[in-house]
Every structure is written in structure tokens, then in C-alpha cells.
Design a protein around this motif. Structure first.
Motif, PDB file in Angstrom:
ATOM      1  N   ASP A   1       0.847  -1.189   0.000  1.00 47.97           N
ATOM      2  CA  ASP A   1       0.000   0.000   0.000  1.00 47.97           C
ATOM      3  C   ASP A   1       0.884   1.241   0.000  1.00 47.97           C
ATOM      4  O   ASP A   1       1.404   1.651   1.037  1.00 47.97           O
ATOM      5  N   ALA A   2       1.041   1.842  -1.161  1.00 45.86           N
ATOM      6  CA  ALA A   2       1.924   3.002  -1.317  1.00 45.86           C
ATOM      7  C   ALA A   2       1.368   4.261  -0.658  1.00 45.86           C
ATOM      8  O   ALA A   2       2.084   5.237  -0.497  1.00 45.86           O
ATOM      9  N   ASP A   3       0.092   4.220  -0.287  1.00 48.04           N
ATOM     10  CA  ASP A   3      -0.531   5.397   0.316  1.00 48.04           C
ATOM     11  C   ASP A   3      -0.463   5.398   1.840  1.00 48.04           C
ATOM     12  O   ASP A   3      -0.894   6.361   2.472  1.00 48.04           O
TER      13      ASP A   3
ATOM     14  N   PHE B   1       4.751   3.780   4.542  1.00 46.91           N
ATOM     15  CA  PHE B   1       5.376   3.289   3.315  1.00 46.91           C
ATOM     16  C   PHE B   1       6.830   3.779   3.303  1.00 46.91           C
ATOM     17  O   PHE B   1       7.097   4.930   3.650  1.00 46.91           O
TER      18      PHE B   1
ATOM     19  N   ARG C   1       9.057   6.403  -2.143  1.00 47.52           N
ATOM     20  CA  ARG C   1       7.957   7.364  -2.307  1.00 47.52           C
ATOM     21  C   ARG C   1       7.653   7.701  -3.766  1.00 47.52           C
ATOM     22  O   ARG C   1       6.538   8.074  -4.090  1.00 47.52           O
TER      23      ARG C   1
ATOM     24  N   ALA D   1       4.488   6.151  -5.260  1.00 43.83           N
ATOM     25  CA  ALA D   1       3.152   6.574  -4.820  1.00 43.83           C
ATOM     26  C   ALA D   1       2.714   7.772  -5.648  1.00 43.83           C
ATOM     27  O   ALA D   1       3.546   8.566  -6.085  1.00 43.83           O
ATOM     28  N   PRO D   2       1.415   7.891  -5.877  1.00 47.25           N
ATOM     29  CA  PRO D   2       0.362   6.932  -5.516  1.00 47.25           C
ATOM     30  C   PRO D   2       0.356   5.746  -6.477  1.00 47.25           C
ATOM     31  O   PRO D   2       0.819   5.844  -7.613  1.00 47.25           O
ATOM     32  N   ALA D   3      -0.203   4.657  -5.999  1.00 41.11           N
ATOM     33  CA  ALA D   3      -0.307   3.459  -6.835  1.00 41.11           C
ATOM     34  C   ALA D   3      -1.330   3.694  -7.938  1.00 41.11           C
ATOM     35  O   ALA D   3      -2.401   4.240  -7.676  1.00 41.11           O
TER      36      ALA D   3
END
Length: 181
Positions: A94-96, A100, A105, A108-110
Motif C-alpha cells: 500500500d503506497a498510500d 510506506f 515514495r 506513490a500513488p499506486a
């Protein structure tokens, strides 16, 4: 063009010797997508290296991605004109999340757009890097089939999967039945 059926796409820090991806790379037809820096990843570099590996392997390739490699592949899919047969996306993080890794970074966002190829997201109920619900959201957004392994952690070397025969079966499904999933 090389005779590669499956490219592996490891995540942050690469996949060590006990990781199922590394074990698979000893099988015929498997090859790792190498990255310039496994520990300080830059999304644009990872996308370029995926692009180069797929261009070399050709359109009949399946990618078996793990963790950050899943996010890199989802980003790549939004930029490429190349085709692949499909992808096994194992334990996308979960990049958010606020925890993370800072070094990743740029991922993100995925992306949450449908992937232009057949795909299977494999998840675990106790993955410390993404909730089961987040991984279901990825599967739904990407148009992927969803597979829940139960309590398997981050589905990495610590999960003690060895050769992970069930994962190989999923890859074979993508290699052989790519038009029927």
C-alpha cells in the motif's frame, strides 16, 4: 528475441536466495528484471528497466512481480506500448500508507487504472505492508483475478514457501491460458 517465458520483478531490496522468485529463476525460461538500485529505487529507472526487459523478451512473456515490483509494473503498464501475456502480482504494498518506505515514495500513488493484460493478484490476510482490503482494491481496479493465500505474511522468503508450487501453477495458467482467464 530470448526464449524467456517468465520475467521476475522483485521489490525493494531485491529477492534474496530463499525467496520464491530467486528459486524460480533457476528454472528454464525464468529471468530476473534487473534494477540499477534495489535499495534506493527510482520509479522512472524501474519502468525503463521493465520496458527494456519486455522489449528483449517479446510479447509472449509473463511477469511474476512481488511487492514494489507490482507497483512498478502497474506504473509501467500506464506508459508502455509493448504487450505481454499477463502478470502475477504478489503482495502489492500500500503506497498510500504513512509508513510506506520513504526511499520508495516515487512509486506513490499506486495506479488504479485497469491493466492492459491478464493478471492475478495474490494476497495474504496478514501482510504487514497492505491490508487484505487494499489488495482487493488493487485487484478490482486493475481488472485482476484475486487469490487469497490466507495467513502467508508478505509472501516472501520469511513465508517459507520454497519453490511455491501453487504460484508456479498460477504462472502456468497465465502462460498457457492467457486468452481464457
Amino acid at each position: 528475441m530470448e526464449e524467456v517465458q517468465v520475467l521476475t520483478a522483485p521489490g525493494l531490496n531485491g529477492s534474496g536466495p530463499q525467496h520464491w522468485q530467486t528459486i524460480w529463476e533457476n528454472l528454464p525460461g525464468f529471468k530476473r528484471i534487473e534494477q540499477n538500485n534495489w535499495d534506493q529505487p527510482e520509479l522512472k529507472d524501474w519502468i525503463k528497466n521493465i520496458e527494456d526487459a519486455v522489449a528483449k523478451a517479446g510479447p509472449d512473456v509473463v511477469i511474476a512481480a512481488h511487492s514494489l515490483g507490482c507497483l512498478a509494473l502497474a506504473h509501467w503498464a500506464q506508459h508502455t506500448k509493448l504487450k505481454i501475456r499477463g502478470a502475477l502480482l504478489v503482495a502489492p504494498p500500500d503506497a498510500d500508507r504513512t509508513d510506506f518506505p520513504t526511499v520508495a515514495r516515487s512509486f506513490a500513488p499506486a495506479p488504479l487504472q485497469p491493466l492492459p493484460f491478464k493478471s492475478i493478484v495474490v494476497s495474504s490476510t496478514n501482510d504487514q505492508y497492505a491490508s487484505l482490503q487494499r489488495q482487493k482494491t488493487y485487484a478490482e481496479s486493475w481488472g485482476s483475478r484475486f487469490v487469497n493465500l490466507g495467513e502467508a505474511g508478505h509472501i516472501n522468503a520469511e513465508s517459507n514457501l520454497g519453490e511455491w508450487e501453487n504460484g508456479q501453477t498460477l504462472v502456468e495458467e497465465l502462460v498457457r491460458n492467457w486468452g481464457t482467464l
